[in-house]
Design a protein around this motif. Structure first.
Motif, PDB file in Angstrom:
ATOM      1  N   ASP A   1       0.747  -1.126   0.079  1.00 60.11           N
ATOM      2  CA  ASP A   1       0.033  -0.045  -0.072  1.00 60.11           C
ATOM      3  C   ASP A   1       0.885   1.237  -0.078  1.00 60.11           C
ATOM      4  O   ASP A   1       1.237   1.745   1.174  1.00 60.11           O
ATOM      5  CB  ASP A   1      -0.918   0.048   1.225  1.00 60.11           C
TER       6      ASP A   1
ATOM      7  N   THR B   1       0.469   4.235  -0.546  1.00 57.29           N
ATOM      8  CA  THR B   1      -0.194   5.372   0.389  1.00 57.29           C
ATOM      9  C   THR B   1       0.383   5.482   1.655  1.00 57.29           C
ATOM     10  O   THR B   1       0.408   6.496   2.053  1.00 57.29           O
ATOM     11  CB  THR B   1      -1.628   5.592  -0.100  1.00 57.29           C
ATOM     12  N   LYS B   2       0.832   4.390   2.136  1.00 54.96           N
ATOM     13  CA  LYS B   2       1.126   4.485   3.486  1.00 54.96           C
ATOM     14  C   LYS B   2       2.804   4.122   3.822  1.00 54.96           C
ATOM     15  O   LYS B   2       3.109   4.003   4.915  1.00 54.96           O
ATOM     16  CB  LYS B   2       0.448   3.259   4.458  1.00 54.96           C
TER      17      LYS B   2
ATOM     18  N   ASP C   1       5.226  13.883  -2.237  1.00 55.23           N
ATOM     19  CA  ASP C   1       4.404  13.062  -1.469  1.00 55.23           C
ATOM     20  C   ASP C   1       4.624  11.585  -1.649  1.00 55.23           C
ATOM     21  O   ASP C   1       3.676  10.662  -1.170  1.00 55.23           O
ATOM     22  CB  ASP C   1       2.902  13.219  -2.081  1.00 55.23           C
TER      23      ASP C   1
ATOM     24  N   SER D   1       4.829   9.779  -4.102  1.00 49.39           N
ATOM     25  CA  SER D   1       4.415   8.954  -5.422  1.00 49.39           C
ATOM     26  C   SER D   1       5.547   9.120  -6.459  1.00 49.39           C
ATOM     27  O   SER D   1       6.271  10.009  -6.545  1.00 49.39           O
ATOM     28  CB  SER D   1       3.085   9.582  -5.761  1.00 49.39           C
TER      29      SER D   1
ATOM     30  N   GLN E   1       5.004  -0.259   4.135  1.00 53.12           N
ATOM     31  CA  GLN E   1       4.201   0.364   5.080  1.00 53.12           C
ATOM     32  C   GLN E   1       4.217  -0.060   6.357  1.00 53.12           C
ATOM     33  O   GLN E   1       3.932   0.827   7.411  1.00 53.12           O
ATOM     34  CB  GLN E   1       2.508   0.143   4.553  1.00 53.12           C
TER      35      GLN E   1
END
Ligand code: SF4
Length: 283
Positions: free
Chosen positions: A16, A18-19, A52, A54, A79
């Protein structure tokens, strides 16, 4: 352990991003090759990593020569290091923790890989005593993921690998043996042993390879179009550029997302529930 619970644990081991604080894009060493167009030392952020965390070229990775990035999979280690081991503190805002964070990441990756294999083995129809041993092994490995950074850095992972591998081999041999028993003209399991074999580029199109042990084998660029790979042990096999178009991998054992990302396939390839069909197989 309940087989469905083990299957859920296996399926939950997915990245993940995003984490995660871009750990694979920072901690790891990149060497210019057919998989990467740049050199990057370990511990240095990739030039494409954004503020960020990404990737600036996420949708064009293959077109820009970063094929290796589309293959890599941390099994969720990124993560866990970011959010559990370092409690949501990033190397960017806290440069003093960066070095340790980047050292812990590959250790957590190895622990997650062992958890994935052990959980998968627990989802098979295997004898109760073996299931009990695998269950204890899984609990021990899961406990490791909660250790602090210094304890993780001082772990003897070889010991855990050794004990896990012994149990995984027993589970694989049991499942393969049961499959072979059902095959016409009952055969000796030893005839299905091609562990560490060099079958690079071999033409195996349409073959029945059920229950074969390909542990640690070199199968690079082998043609496995339309092959039946039920109950095949693929642990540690090098599957780069293997053509799995139309192949049945739905019950292949110990297949990882990274192995599949490095191979070729199509919409007709059937995969285990914990593996996603790579987008580059379709587009
Ligand atoms: S190209 Fe993108 S995915 Fe690959 S290492 Fe750099 S930031 Fe990460």
């Amino acid at each position: 352990m309940d087989k469905e619970k083990a299957k859920t644990i296996r399926e939950s081991l997915a990245a993940d991003c995003t984490k995660c604080f871009g750990l694979c894009c920072t901690a790891l060493n990149i060497v210019a090759s057919s998989d990467f167009p740049i050199n990057k030392p370990a511990g240095t952020p990739c030039m494409n990593l954004q503020s960020d965390y990404s990737c600036q070229i996420h949708s064009q990775l293959r077109d820009k020569g970063f094929k290796g990035c589309t293959v890599f999979d941390c099994l969720g280690a990124g993560q866990v290091v970011s959010q559990v081991t370092f409690s949501g503190q990033s190397w960017r805002e806290n440069p003093d923790i960066g070095k340790k964070m980047f050292q812990v990441f590959p250790i957590m990756e190895q622990i997650h890989e062992m958890i994935a294999y052990v959980a998968e083995a627990l989802s098979y129809d295997i004898p109760d005593d073996l299931s009990d041993k695998l269950g204890k092994q899984l609990e021990e490995l899961q406990a490791l993921t909660k250790l602090d950074a210094d304890s993780l850095l001082s772990l003897d992972l070889v010991m855990y690998r050794f004990s896990s591998n012994e149990l995984l081999t027993l589970a694989s041999d049991f499942v393969r043996g049961k499959t072979i028993e059902k095959m016409p003209g009952f055969q000796n399991i030893k005839e299905f042993n091609h562990a560490r074999a060099d079958w690079m580029g071999k033409k195996l199109k349409g073959k029945d390879l059920r229950a074969t042990d390909f542990k640690g084998s070199y199968l690079i660029a082998a043609d496995m179009k339309n092959t039946d790979l039920s109950a095949v042990n693929l642990i540690g096999a090098d599957l780069r550029d293997v053509n799995f178009s139309g192949a049945d991998l739905s019950t292949s054992m110990f297949l990882t997302q990274m192995q599949i990302n490095s191979a070729k396939g199509d919409l007709k390839t059937t995969l285990p529930s914990h593996i996603q069909r790579p987008s580059h197989w379709i587009h």
